[in-house]
Design a protein around this motif. Structure first.
Motif, PDB file in Angstrom:
ATOM      1  N   GLU A 287     -24.441  -1.961 -28.512  1.00 20.25           N
ATOM      2  CA  GLU A 287     -24.389  -0.957 -27.463  1.00 20.25           C
ATOM      3  C   GLU A 287     -25.674  -0.137 -27.467  1.00 20.25           C
ATOM      4  OE1 GLU A 287     -20.569   1.257 -27.064  1.00 20.25           O
ATOM      5  OE2 GLU A 287     -20.044   0.223 -28.926  1.00 20.25           O
ATOM      6  N   ALA A 288     -25.975   0.408 -26.316  1.00 19.90           N
ATOM      7  CA  ALA A 288     -27.122   1.315 -26.221  1.00 19.90           C
ATOM      8  C   ALA A 288     -26.919   2.483 -27.176  1.00 19.90           C
ATOM      9  CB  ALA A 288     -27.256   1.823 -24.790  1.00 19.90           C
ATOM     10  N   GLY A 289     -27.993   2.848 -27.898  1.00 18.54           N
ATOM     11  CA  GLY A 289     -27.918   3.933 -28.867  1.00 18.54           C
ATOM     12  C   GLY A 289     -27.723   3.463 -30.287  1.00 18.54           C
ATOM     13  N   GLN A 290     -27.315   2.219 -30.484  1.00 15.92           N
ATOM     14  CA  GLN A 290     -27.147   1.707 -31.840  1.00 15.92           C
ATOM     15  C   GLN A 290     -28.486   1.257 -32.417  1.00 15.92           C
ATOM     16  OE1 GLN A 290     -23.849  -1.239 -31.234  1.00 15.92           O
ATOM     17  NE2 GLN A 290     -22.747   0.086 -32.661  1.00 15.92           N
ATOM     18  N   TYR A 291     -28.504   1.004 -33.724  1.00 16.33           N
ATOM     19  CA  TYR A 291     -29.721   0.560 -34.383  1.00 16.33           C
ATOM     20  C   TYR A 291     -29.452  -0.694 -35.193  1.00 16.33           C
ATOM     21  CZ  TYR A 291     -27.803   2.769 -38.597  1.00 16.33           C
ATOM     22  OH  TYR A 291     -26.981   3.123 -39.652  1.00 16.33           O
ATOM     23  N   PHE A 292     -30.502  -1.453 -35.416  1.00 16.31           N
ATOM     24  CA  PHE A 292     -30.488  -2.593 -36.313  1.00 16.31           C
ATOM     25  C   PHE A 292     -31.471  -2.311 -37.439  1.00 16.31           C
ATOM     26  CE2 PHE A 292     -28.886  -4.400 -32.449  1.00 16.31           C
ATOM     27  CZ  PHE A 292     -28.128  -5.511 -32.790  1.00 16.31           C
ATOM     28  N   ARG A 293     -31.315  -3.020 -38.533  1.00  8.72           N
ATOM     29  CA  ARG A 293     -32.335  -3.030 -39.577  1.00  8.72           C
ATOM     30  C   ARG A 293     -33.123  -4.317 -39.398  1.00  8.72           C
ATOM     31  NH1 ARG A 293     -27.739  -0.722 -41.728  1.00  8.72           N
ATOM     32  NH2 ARG A 293     -28.045   1.320 -42.728  1.00  8.72           N
ATOM     33  N   TRP A 294     -34.432  -4.177 -39.146  1.00  4.16           N
ATOM     34  CA  TRP A 294     -35.268  -5.300 -38.738  1.00  4.16           C
ATOM     35  C   TRP A 294     -36.203  -5.707 -39.878  1.00  4.16           C
ATOM     36  CZ3 TRP A 294     -33.923  -6.972 -33.949  1.00  4.16           C
ATOM     37  CH2 TRP A 294     -33.307  -6.057 -33.090  1.00  4.16           C
ATOM     38  N   ARG A 295     -36.345  -7.009 -40.035  1.00  4.15           N
ATOM     39  CA  ARG A 295     -37.280  -7.568 -41.024  1.00  4.15           C
ATOM     40  C   ARG A 295     -38.148  -8.591 -40.288  1.00  4.15           C
ATOM     41  NH1 ARG A 295     -36.471  -7.901 -46.575  1.00  4.15           N
ATOM     42  NH2 ARG A 295     -34.266  -7.407 -46.220  1.00  4.15           N
ATOM     43  N   PHE A 296     -39.448  -8.314 -40.190  1.00  2.16           N
ATOM     44  CA  PHE A 296     -40.372  -9.192 -39.460  1.00  2.16           C
ATOM     45  C   PHE A 296     -41.076 -10.114 -40.449  1.00  2.16           C
ATOM     46  CE2 PHE A 296     -39.754  -5.388 -36.962  1.00  2.16           C
ATOM     47  CZ  PHE A 296     -39.529  -5.901 -35.693  1.00  2.16           C
ATOM     48  N   GLY A 346     -26.922  -5.689 -38.410  1.00  3.87           N
ATOM     49  CA  GLY A 346     -26.347  -4.676 -37.541  1.00  3.87           C
ATOM     50  C   GLY A 346     -25.519  -5.352 -36.452  1.00  3.87           C
ATOM     51  N   PRO A 347     -25.251  -4.675 -35.353  1.00  3.98           N
ATOM     52  CA  PRO A 347     -25.676  -3.315 -35.022  1.00  3.98           C
ATOM     53  C   PRO A 347     -24.850  -2.270 -35.763  1.00  3.98           C
ATOM     54  CG  PRO A 347     -24.268  -4.145 -33.298  1.00  3.98           C
ATOM     55  CD  PRO A 347     -24.446  -5.281 -34.267  1.00  3.98           C
ATOM     56  N   SER A 348     -25.419  -1.076 -35.883  1.00  6.15           N
ATOM     57  CA  SER A 348     -24.769   0.004 -36.596  1.00  6.15           C
ATOM     58  C   SER A 348     -24.864   1.286 -35.789  1.00  6.15           C
ATOM     59  CB  SER A 348     -25.418   0.211 -37.967  1.00  6.15           C
ATOM     60  OG  SER A 348     -25.363  -0.954 -38.759  1.00  6.15           O
ATOM     61  N   GLY A 349     -23.967   2.215 -36.120  1.00  4.43           N
ATOM     62  CA  GLY A 349     -24.074   3.545 -35.551  1.00  4.43           C
ATOM     63  C   GLY A 349     -23.048   3.853 -34.481  1.00  4.43           C
ATOM     64  N   THR A 350     -22.762   5.138 -34.351  1.00  9.36           N
ATOM     65  CA  THR A 350     -21.813   5.635 -33.347  1.00  9.36           C
ATOM     66  C   THR A 350     -22.508   6.525 -32.319  1.00  9.36           C
ATOM     67  OG1 THR A 350     -21.278   7.536 -34.773  1.00  9.36           O
ATOM     68  CG2 THR A 350     -19.899   5.571 -34.987  1.00  9.36           C
ATOM     69  N   PHE A 351     -23.819   6.420 -32.236  1.00 10.13           N
ATOM     70  CA  PHE A 351     -24.604   7.201 -31.280  1.00 10.13           C
ATOM     71  C   PHE A 351     -24.560   6.490 -29.933  1.00 10.13           C
ATOM     72  CE2 PHE A 351     -28.698   8.998 -29.686  1.00 10.13           C
ATOM     73  CZ  PHE A 351     -28.467  10.330 -29.948  1.00 10.13           C
ATOM     74  N   THR A 352     -23.358   6.374 -29.377  1.00  6.89           N
ATOM     75  CA  THR A 352     -23.140   5.556 -28.192  1.00  6.89           C
ATOM     76  C   THR A 352     -22.309   6.297 -27.156  1.00  6.89           C
ATOM     77  OG1 THR A 352     -21.072   4.583 -29.018  1.00  6.89           O
ATOM     78  CG2 THR A 352     -23.117   3.497 -29.652  1.00  6.89           C
ATOM     79  N   ALA A 353     -22.357   5.785 -25.930  1.00  2.00           N
ATOM     80  CA  ALA A 353     -21.535   6.352 -24.863  1.00  2.00           C
ATOM     81  C   ALA A 353     -20.060   6.164 -25.159  1.00  2.00           C
ATOM     82  CB  ALA A 353     -21.897   5.701 -23.523  1.00  2.00           C
ATOM     83  N   GLY A 354     -19.732   5.129 -25.923  1.00  2.00           N
ATOM     84  CA  GLY A 354     -18.343   4.857 -26.240  1.00  2.00           C
ATOM     85  C   GLY A 354     -17.702   5.862 -27.175  1.00  2.00           C
ATOM     86  N   HIS A 355     -18.487   6.767 -27.757  1.00  2.00           N
ATOM     87  CA  HIS A 355     -17.937   7.768 -28.672  1.00  2.00           C
ATOM     88  C   HIS A 355     -17.961   9.173 -28.073  1.00  2.00           C
ATOM     89  CE1 HIS A 355     -18.306   4.547 -31.646  1.00  2.00           C
ATOM     90  NE2 HIS A 355     -17.497   5.243 -32.406  1.00  2.00           N
ATOM     91  N   ARG A 356     -18.193   9.271 -26.782  1.00  2.00           N
ATOM     92  CA  ARG A 356     -18.200  10.603 -26.190  1.00  2.00           C
ATOM     93  C   ARG A 356     -16.767  11.078 -25.967  1.00  2.00           C
ATOM     94  NH1 ARG A 356     -18.690   7.409 -21.605  1.00  2.00           N
ATOM     95  NH2 ARG A 356     -17.527   8.169 -19.798  1.00  2.00           N
ATOM     96  N   THR A 357     -16.604  12.387 -25.911  1.00  2.00           N
ATOM     97  CA  THR A 357     -15.283  12.994 -25.754  1.00  2.00           C
ATOM     98  C   THR A 357     -15.149  13.766 -24.446  1.00  2.00           C
ATOM     99  OG1 THR A 357     -15.950  15.034 -26.888  1.00  2.00           O
ATOM    100  CG2 THR A 357     -15.087  13.245 -28.257  1.00  2.00           C
ATOM    101  N   ARG A 358     -16.252  13.983 -23.742  1.00  2.00           N
ATOM    102  CA  ARG A 358     -16.245  14.748 -22.496  1.00  2.00           C
ATOM    103  C   ARG A 358     -16.828  13.912 -21.367  1.00  2.00           C
ATOM    104  NH1 ARG A 358     -15.015  20.237 -23.140  1.00  2.00           N
ATOM    105  NH2 ARG A 358     -13.917  20.416 -25.148  1.00  2.00           N
ATOM    106  N   GLN A 359     -16.573  14.363 -20.147  1.00  2.00           N
ATOM    107  CA  GLN A 359     -17.064  13.650 -18.984  1.00  2.00           C
ATOM    108  C   GLN A 359     -18.581  13.764 -18.836  1.00  2.00           C
ATOM    109  OE1 GLN A 359     -15.803  11.590 -16.748  1.00  2.00           O
ATOM    110  NE2 GLN A 359     -17.806  11.502 -15.756  1.00  2.00           N
ATOM    111  N   ARG A 360     -19.142  14.938 -19.134  1.00  2.00           N
ATOM    112  CA  ARG A 360     -20.574  15.169 -18.950  1.00  2.00           C
ATOM    113  C   ARG A 360     -21.300  15.161 -20.288  1.00  2.00           C
ATOM    114  NH1 ARG A 360     -19.673  20.526 -15.507  1.00  2.00           N
ATOM    115  NH2 ARG A 360     -17.927  20.561 -16.983  1.00  2.00           N
ATOM    116  N   ALA A 361     -22.619  14.930 -20.216  1.00  2.00           N
ATOM    117  CA  ALA A 361     -23.397  14.803 -21.460  1.00  2.00           C
ATOM    118  C   ALA A 361     -24.721  15.553 -21.340  1.00  2.00           C
ATOM    119  CB  ALA A 361     -23.666  13.335 -21.773  1.00  2.00           C
ATOM    120  N   LEU A 362     -25.203  16.015 -22.489  1.00  2.00           N
ATOM    121  CA  LEU A 362     -26.536  16.586 -22.650  1.00  2.00           C
ATOM    122  C   LEU A 362     -27.245  15.780 -23.722  1.00  2.00           C
ATOM    123  CD1 LEU A 362     -28.823  18.758 -22.571  1.00  2.00           C
ATOM    124  CD2 LEU A 362     -27.433  20.102 -24.179  1.00  2.00           C
ATOM    125  N   LEU A 363     -28.478  15.362 -23.441  1.00  2.00           N
ATOM    126  CA  LEU A 363     -29.249  14.575 -24.393  1.00  2.00           C
ATOM    127  C   LEU A 363     -30.523  15.331 -24.731  1.00  2.00           C
ATOM    128  CD1 LEU A 363     -28.122  12.508 -21.897  1.00  2.00           C
ATOM    129  CD2 LEU A 363     -28.633  10.864 -23.698  1.00  2.00           C
TER     130      LEU A 363
END
Length: 479
Positions: A287-296, A346-363
């Motif tokens: 999901e948008a907002g998540q992160y991976f751990r990358w190894r190049f 990954g992916p990891s993290g809860t910094f996603t739209a799926g974890h919001r609790t309100r209708q509107r958002a501030l970023l």
């Protein structure tokens, strides 16, 4: 202080609009996601509470098994009570060690239920209590045995070291924990390269092995019984999660998708985006907002992995991460060539739209923290407010993309430019300044990503404005 994006069209661009097609790279146009207007966090609202309850219930069970299995007649004197204190603190230390390793396991369900930021915070807090409980265990046991034998603490320490099974490993484990704890002090940690800290932290696994041998050498667990099987089950669960999160999940992810670099695109003087392609990306559960751990797998960076958030919503042809070149590894990434193989976890993290609790958002974004914020704008409801903190107009990245998303979804995009000593930036993280920009801030979910100092100031201001903790979402900018 806050300047609408449209009022600065005459300012210098912050770099190439990397969401657009790049010559020689089959990049599609940014997809227009379906807007979600509910509050999906209700589906996962109880996950964190469940984990907390399980933590305390299991800890209580661990201690209760010893209490019910210890006859009162063995606790008749002061030496016995002191020794009993050593037993209990040892059990607590053993349990907290297992909890620490579980939080480091990277198993997907835990990272996606709790989130990287909270796991990091819990890891630090539990680490303090782990060290205290282990030191208390060593002190109580040594003093209790010395009182019973009528010898000095020094003599008893020598006796324990030379005669008790598993004691050498116990001393070694304690030494490792003390060393790692000292290095974890923030002022020390920030001076260390990420790679060095990562490898030093892996010594926790050695502590787990040494602690296992010491714990099961004790009289309480040496023989069969429910307590022994209970503790063996805890160890088996943690080791299984560790193997699954560190080996099985990454192996399956990379065999399935076969990631490789498509292109590297400059965004500003110090920031650039890496486009990564692969097979079956439409089946990648990210999901948008998540992160991976990358190894190049190129140059000298093949042996180290680093966490980077997605800076665009995942699509079926490419993933994008945006990097600020602040160290040797990130600087070398600027010169990655198309076709370079990439390993990810990954992916990891809860910094996603799926974890919001309100209708509107501030970023609220600062520096390279704009990366996950930029991705989130594709999936958050219309009418979100974006505050982008930057030193000057030349430091702004994704300028064209942000403007396009703001126009498409009706987002309110504002820049706060200048040094931290200027009135505008200083006013931003005050209750009055933030409320002036966003009068209904208490009724919004707030996503914050940026340097640690900025995040701390933003959270302090939000709490003074009585924004609930569950409405504040933080990306783990510092690992």
């Amino acid at each position: 202080m806050g300047t609408p994006d449209g009022d600065r069209d005459d300012k210098a661009s912050a770099g190439r609009a990397s969401g657009m097609p790049v010559p020689g790279m089959p990049v599609p146009e940014m997809p227009v996601p379906e807007q979600r207007f509910g509050t999906p966090a209700t589906k996962t609202a109880g996950n964190k509470l469940l984990v907390v309850l399980l933590f305390w219930a299991t800890l209580a069970t661990s201690v209760a098994l010893w209490m019910f299995g210890t006859p009162r007649s063995t606790l008749s004197g002061t030496p016995e009570l002191v020794t009993a204190g050593g037993r209990v603190t040892g059990l607590i230390g053993g349990y907290l060690l297992l909890a620490q390793v579980l939080m480091m396991s990277r198993v997907a369900w835990l990272e996606n239920w709790i989130g990287g930021h909270d796991l990091m915070r819990w890891h630090r807090q539990v680490g303090v209590y782990l060290l205290l409980s282990v030191l208390a265990h060593a002190a109580y046991i040594t003093v209790g045995y010395a009182m019973s034998a009528g010898v000095t603490v020094v003599d008893q320490t020598v006796t324990l070291f030379n005669t008790v099974d598993g004691m050498v490993g116990a001393y070694a484990a304690t030494g490792i924990m003390v060393a790692v704890s000292m290095l974890a002090i923030r002022s020390v940690r920030r001076r260390m390269p990420y790679e060095l800290w990562h490898w030093l932290h892996l010594t926790t696994y050695a502590v787990l092995i040494l602690g296992y041998g010491h714990q099961f050498a004790g009289a309480e667990l040496a023989e069969g019984g429910f307590a022994r099987w209970y503790w063996m089950s805890l160890y088996a669960l943690v080791i299984a999660c560790l193997f699954w999160g560190r080996v099985v999940e990454p192996l399956w992810l990379n065999v399935r998708h076969r990631f490789e670099v498509i292109d590297v695109v400059p965004e500003s003087e110090t920031m650039f985006s890496v486009y990564i392609g692969g097979r079956r990306l439409d089946r990648l559960e990210a999901e948008a907002g998540q992160y991976f751990r990358w190894r190049f797998l190129a140059g000298g960076g093949w042996w180290q992995s680093h966490p980077f958030s997605l800076s665009a919503s995942p699509n079926d042809q490419w993933l994008r991460l945006t990097v600020n070149a602040v160290g040797r590894h990130t600087t070398e990434m600027r010169y990655l060539r198309p076709g370079t193989r990439v390993l990810a976890s990954g992916p990891s993290g809860t910094f996603t739209a799926g974890h919001r609790t309100r209708q509107r958002a501030l970023l609220i974004a600062g520096g390279s923290g704009i990366a996950p914020i930029r991705a989130l704008l594709e999936e958050l409801p219309n009418g979100s407010v974006v505050i982008y903190r930057a030193s000057d107009a030349d430091d702004i990245v994704f300028r064209d993309e942000l403007r396009s998303l703001a126009q498409r979804h009706g987002h309110d995009l504002r820049y706060v430019l200048g040094s931290r000593h200027e009135p505008g930036p200083q006013s931003l993280f005050t209750p009055g300044g933030l409320r002036e920009l966003v009068p209904d801030v208490r009724h919004r979910d707030v996503y914050v990503c940026g340097p640690p100092g900025m995040v701390e100031a933003a959270v302090a201001t939000l709490r003074r404005l009585r924004v609930r903790r569950r409405q504040i979402h933080l990306d783990p900018f510092e690992f």
